[in-house]
Design an enzyme around this catalytic site. Sequence first.
Site, PDB file in Angstrom:
ATOM      1  N   CYS A  79       0.840  -1.196   0.000  1.00  0.00           N
ATOM      2  CA  CYS A  79       0.000   0.000   0.000  1.00  0.00           C
ATOM      3  C   CYS A  79       0.878   1.250   0.000  1.00  0.00           C
ATOM      4  CB  CYS A  79      -0.993  -0.003   1.165  1.00  0.00           C
ATOM      5  SG  CYS A  79      -0.492   0.913   2.613  1.00  0.00           S
ATOM      6  N   GLU A  80       0.480   2.180  -0.835  1.00  0.00           N
ATOM      7  CA  GLU A  80       1.343   3.356  -1.004  1.00  0.00           C
ATOM      8  C   GLU A  80       1.210   4.354   0.138  1.00  0.00           C
ATOM      9  OE1 GLU A  80       0.271   4.843  -4.814  1.00  0.00           O
ATOM     10  OE2 GLU A  80      -1.301   6.147  -4.040  1.00  0.00           O
ATOM     11  N   HIS A  81       0.239   4.167   1.010  1.00  0.00           N
ATOM     12  CA  HIS A  81       0.102   5.087   2.142  1.00  0.00           C
ATOM     13  C   HIS A  81       1.014   4.723   3.308  1.00  0.00           C
ATOM     14  CE1 HIS A  81      -4.185   6.229   0.658  1.00  0.00           C
ATOM     15  NE2 HIS A  81      -3.232   6.919   0.057  1.00  0.00           N
ATOM     16  N   HIS A  82       1.237   3.420   3.509  1.00  0.00           N
ATOM     17  CA  HIS A  82       2.016   2.988   4.676  1.00  0.00           C
ATOM     18  C   HIS A  82       3.212   2.124   4.309  1.00  0.00           C
ATOM     19  CE1 HIS A  82      -2.167   3.689   6.077  1.00  0.00           C
ATOM     20  NE2 HIS A  82      -1.550   4.258   7.097  1.00  0.00           N
ATOM     21  N   GLN A 120      -5.537  -0.527  -3.523  1.00  0.00           N
ATOM     22  CA  GLN A 120      -6.305  -1.646  -4.083  1.00  0.00           C
ATOM     23  C   GLN A 120      -7.304  -1.161  -5.129  1.00  0.00           C
ATOM     24  OE1 GLN A 120      -7.931  -4.453  -1.241  1.00  0.00           O
ATOM     25  NE2 GLN A 120      -9.495  -5.115  -2.701  1.00  0.00           N
ATOM     26  N   HIS A 148      -5.224  -6.024   4.271  1.00  0.00           N
ATOM     27  CA  HIS A 148      -4.198  -4.974   4.275  1.00  0.00           C
ATOM     28  C   HIS A 148      -3.430  -4.922   5.587  1.00  0.00           C
ATOM     29  CE1 HIS A 148      -5.398  -2.614   0.605  1.00  0.00           C
ATOM     30  NE2 HIS A 148      -6.330  -3.530   0.693  1.00  0.00           N
ATOM     31  N   CYS A 150      -1.901  -2.506   6.778  1.00  0.00           N
ATOM     32  CA  CYS A 150      -2.138  -1.251   7.492  1.00  0.00           C
ATOM     33  C   CYS A 150      -3.457  -1.259   8.252  1.00  0.00           C
ATOM     34  CB  CYS A 150      -2.037  -0.048   6.557  1.00  0.00           C
ATOM     35  SG  CYS A 150      -3.243  -0.048   5.230  1.00  0.00           S
TER      36      CYS A 150
HETATM   37 ZN   LIG Z   1      -2.174   1.545   3.959  1.00  0.00          ZN
END
Ligand SMILES: [Zn+2]
Length: 189
Positions: A79-82, A120, A148, A150
């Site tokens: 995931c590109e956020h975490h 996703q 996920h 995260c």
């Molecule tokens: Zn994430």
Amino acid sequence: MGVDQPRIQAAVAEILAAIGEDPGRPGLETTPERVASAYAEFFSGLGTDPLEHLRDSVPVGERTGELVLLRDIEFRSVCEHHLLPFLGTAHLAYLPGDHIVGLGKLAAVVETIAARPQLQERLTEEIADTLEAGLAPRGILVVLDASHGCVTTRGPRQSRSSTVTMASRGELAQPVARSEIIALIGGSL
Ligand SMILES: [Zn+2]
């Protein structure tokens, strides 16, 4: 091209120092190297065009298949956020137009697009876009079901939750056709 592994190693040593660890202590000595090689694997799809996998599509000729559905393709992304992994299964359905492609190539499309920093939602759409561009089918349905890191390991810590996303095109955007395929996918969907 590939990722710059020495640069990742330096950054990981810096992270270890920043959490108050000694990057030089036994046990952590080779960690930056290991993380860099894991990242090289996670992000190996950067700079690769997933359409390449669909280059060898073949004309269907007389025996036009009504539906092609490849279920339970295991995938792994980040995931590109975490920058935490998310893992799950992809189900790809299409109604062939003039061309079909080897089933392994469908899984390769998923793998290439997943091997990048992702969301996703976007991964699902990009798989559908690639199938559309590469095969020009009459309809497409892509369903992803993933867990996920995260969500399961931090923040909400919902260890049993999974996320389902869907992208459809053409004739498979119709609710009736869509529910028929979802029934074929079965499982917990
Ligand atoms: Zn994430």
